[in-house]
Design an enzyme around this catalytic site. Structure first.
Site, short mmCIF file in Angstrom:
data_model
loop_
_atom_site.label_atom_id
_atom_site.label_comp_id
_atom_site.label_asym_id
_atom_site.label_seq_id
_atom_site.Cartn_x
_atom_site.Cartn_y
_atom_site.Cartn_z
CD GLU A 112 -2.99 1.56 2.41
OE1 GLU A 112 -2.14 0.78 4.00
OE2 GLU A 112 -3.60 2.00 2.49
CD GLN A 161 -6.57 -0.20 4.43
OE1 GLN A 161 -5.81 0.80 4.13
NE2 GLN A 161 -6.21 -0.42 5.62
CG ASP A 186 -5.69 4.18 2.27
OD1 ASP A 186 -6.95 5.40 2.48
OD2 ASP A 186 -5.61 4.34 3.90
CD GLU A 204 -6.42 2.20 7.18
OE1 GLU A 204 -6.39 2.70 5.67
OE2 GLU A 204 -5.86 1.40 7.87
O1 LIG Z 1 -1.97 3.41 7.05
C1 LIG Z 1 -2.88 3.21 6.34
O2 LIG Z 1 -3.53 3.53 5.04
C2 LIG Z 1 -3.05 1.76 6.45
O3 LIG Z 1 -3.79 0.91 6.26
C3 LIG Z 1 -1.62 1.27 7.62
O4 LIG Z 1 -1.88 -0.22 7.43
C4 LIG Z 1 -0.66 1.17 7.96
O5 LIG Z 1 -0.60 0.90 8.95
MG MG Z 2 -4.18 2.27 4.42
#
Ligand SMILES: O=C(O)C(=O)[C@H](O)CO
Ligand code: MG
Length: 254
Positions: free
Chosen positions: A139, A200, A174, A235
């Site tokens: 990521e 995420q 993400d 997240e």
């Molecule tokens: O920080 C993030 O976006 C994550 O998904 C990681 O796993 C950091 O721990």
């Molecule tokens: Mg993340």
């Protein structure tokens, strides 16, 4: 599998003791959760919290266990191979007990070609020893959130995945990091869709709940519905009661 919402219990309900967050997520209607670093408590305790709530574990991170203050991983650190291998043995013990579908392998702080080569070799080794059905994730993290972190760009991630060339290594998208790094999370999702196996959600610039910042979640959710069938995990920092920030769960399905 349809799109399945999940709750990241390292960020959501963070005002509750760790094990109580599983109960809160189940009460809020989640059937799946992720935990970045479950290593502070014996795996059995997390296992019990999952079982008593009928929750599926989506993802854990490969160490460091001491995330708050420790180095963010060793996978891309030249000379850190032994430490990485040692860490992964611990990860596999937790994987055996908790059965997460994915493990996010953190790269660490480094730069340059030697770091890239080290990351690829470590990913290949870990992929070869991963239990059946477990995918290793990488990521990109934005410099504002993780200064000095090796993997900080989606094109770089695509190159690393091509070099690792393993069916059980994939990309973690993400929305917070993608928007911070490239300015348009939706465009990033569409461009790298084929490599993405986990999503995420967080908004920019403060990593708040979806809808509090600049990410175009209507467009992102349309793109997800058009061709993504994995987990979508919140997240983000709720900035108040987590229950008041879960509008994205219903919006995902609309
Ligand atoms: O920080 C993030 O976006 C994550 O998904 C990681 O796993 C950091 O721990
Ligand atoms: Mg993340």
């Amino acid at each position: 599998m349809p799109i399945t919402p999940a709750a990241n219990l390292s960020l959501l309900w963070s005002e509750l003791p760790y094990l109580d967050r599983f109960d809160a997520a189940a009460q809020a209607g989640f059937g799946a959760v992720e935990v970045l670093f479950p290593y502070d408590v014996p795996a059995k305790e997390t296992q019990r919290a999952l079982l008593r709530n009928g929750l599926e574990l989506v993802l854990i991170n490969a160490p460091p266990p001491n995330y708050t203050g420790g180095a963010p991983g060793y996978a891309a650190i030249p000379g850190g191979e032994a430490r990485f291998a040692h860490d992964m043995r611990r990860v596999w013990r937790y994987v055996e007990a908790l059965r997460p579908k994915m493990v996010h392998v953190m790269a660490g702080e480094a730069e340059g070609p030697a770091a890239a080569a080290t990351f690829v070799e470590n990913l290949k080794h870990a992929a070869a020893e991963a239990p059946q059905g477990v995918t290793l994730m990488i990521e990109p993290l934005c410099p504002q959130a993780k200064p000095g972190y090796f993997l900080n760009d989606y094109a770089q991630a695509a190159d690393l995945l091509a070099a690792a060339d393993a069916p059980n290594v994939a990309l973690q998208f993400d929305s917070f990091h993608a928007q911070m790094i490239h300015g348009d999370a939706v465009a990033v999702f569409k461009k790298y869709r084929q490599s993405i196996r986990h999503v995420q959600l967080g908004d920019t610039p403060d990593r708040g709940a979806p809808g509090t910042g600049a990410v175009d979640f209507d467009a992102l959710f349309s793109a997800l519905r058009a061709g993504y069938d994995g987990f979508v995990s919140g997240e983000y920092h709720p900035g108040g009661a987590t229950e008041d920030t879960l509008g994205w769960v219903a919006a995902l399905g609309e």
